[in-house]
Design an enzyme around this catalytic site. Sequence first.
Site, PDB file in Angstrom:
ATOM      1  CE  LYS A 278      65.858  23.463 -81.348  1.00 33.53           C
ATOM      2  NZ  LYS A 278      67.314  24.797 -82.008  1.00 33.53           N
ATOM      3  CB  THR A 279      64.274  27.669 -76.096  1.00 34.77           C
ATOM      4  OG1 THR A 279      65.388  26.232 -76.466  1.00 34.77           O
ATOM      5  CG2 THR A 279      64.564  27.381 -74.969  1.00 34.77           C
TER       6      THR A 279
ATOM      7  CD  GLU B 133      64.010  23.477 -77.697  1.00 31.48           C
ATOM      8  OE1 GLU B 133      65.473  23.668 -78.106  1.00 31.48           O
ATOM      9  OE2 GLU B 133      63.573  23.756 -76.281  1.00 31.48           O
TER      10      GLU B 133
END
Length: 468
Positions: free
Chosen positions: A121-122, A165
């Site tokens: 996700k980052t 995020e």
Amino acid sequence: MIADTPAADLSPVHFIGIGGAGMSGIARIMLAMGLQVSGSDAKDSLLLTALAAEGATVHVGHDPRQLDGVRTVVASSAVRDTNPELARARELGLQVLHRSAALAAVSSGRQVVAVAGTNGKTTTTSMTTVMLQHCGLDPSFSIGGELTESGTNAHLGSGAVFVLEADESDGTFVVYRPQVGVVTNVQPDHLDFYGTAEAVEQGFLEFARSIRPGGLLVACADDTGSARLAERAAAEGIAVRTYGESDGADVRLDDLVLDQSGSGFEVWSAGRPVGRARVNVPGHHNALNALAAWTAIVAVGVAPTDALAAIGSFTGTRRRFEPRGSAGGVRLFDDYAHNPGKVAAALQTARQVAGDGRVVVVFQPHLYSRTKDFAVEFGRALGLADEVVVMDVYAAREDPQPGVSGALVADAVPLPPEHVAFVPSWSAVAGAVRARVRPGDLVLTVGAGDVTMLADELLALLGGSDPR
């Protein structure tokens, strides 16, 4: 938890743990909005220095007196109830917000793209942000890592889009009400909170349900958990667009060519070719992350061909297979991976980049609960390396558990014993690694704790210096 509080009504705001990756980003955005911001952290850091330069009042150490004049206190799930500032805030009846609620407040009124997933996700949030910037937009963003391009983890933009995020670790990622929700994968993790793999999947379904009416869920078709989520969400009437290499994906990656610096591939959408793209960061998983970002920015109105050209603008995120230097014929990289899937992806990328060289990994387990739950899976992932050094557990917010140490992971690595070492003393790790490496090797330090600090010492032992 308050998700719809206007940000302007929160000031003055005090952050407990302001030096954290997520907390510092929200603080930066509030400062840019003109809010009065203060915060404390257990130890000094470059982030605290940067926040002070941006106008925040920062303190090293937690003291109830630091709440004088404060209206709102922001804390994450990592802050214990016994924290003196948090306890005092509740005694005083101050408004106490979870980190996610504070992020929801600063993103309110924007077109939110929320990126979730057990892994990736980052990087996907970062790719989405940089690609929008390349297309001439000025998105706001809050990321759990620093962009290589700008060196920051947050920005208050002038555009309508807010990219963030969405951390699933404590279930609070349901507060953002995104227009576009991206899910890169759904795998067992954070079982200290969820308890079971089934509960993790239910948590992601709740995230999908939080997407605004008329919004879109972007889900990876190649990951079984994410694919199940897509099916369940579609059955409930949520609009879904899948991506991946699978034949049934709505947005498909084809003709993938991997090399040591990145990958090239064809993008197909709705059964039609869009064109060829180039990702300038290595790893099969990063090709999929780029496809997720492409799908997301097209969903918020970017022309498909412009989005395709923007993929090549991304150059990386700090601590995501980040090059740290080379010396003595050895290349050193650092990665934040802290669950088995992430560790496996980082080592697969290391294999790709190493070419004919060996891969030497230094792994620091993060959290006693995660180490206990996934020691076997971590060992299996680390078996992708040629040489393995396992450090002791980085406790973070947890207390030690009897019988749980890095030895559990080291014992589970499926390599001959002479190629695996458990080194519980932090100060002895660099020397243990130095004794194992030889010219041509690639060394990868891995973990969400302070293992990243080894890079400087390793480079010095090898005769080099950190390029930063």
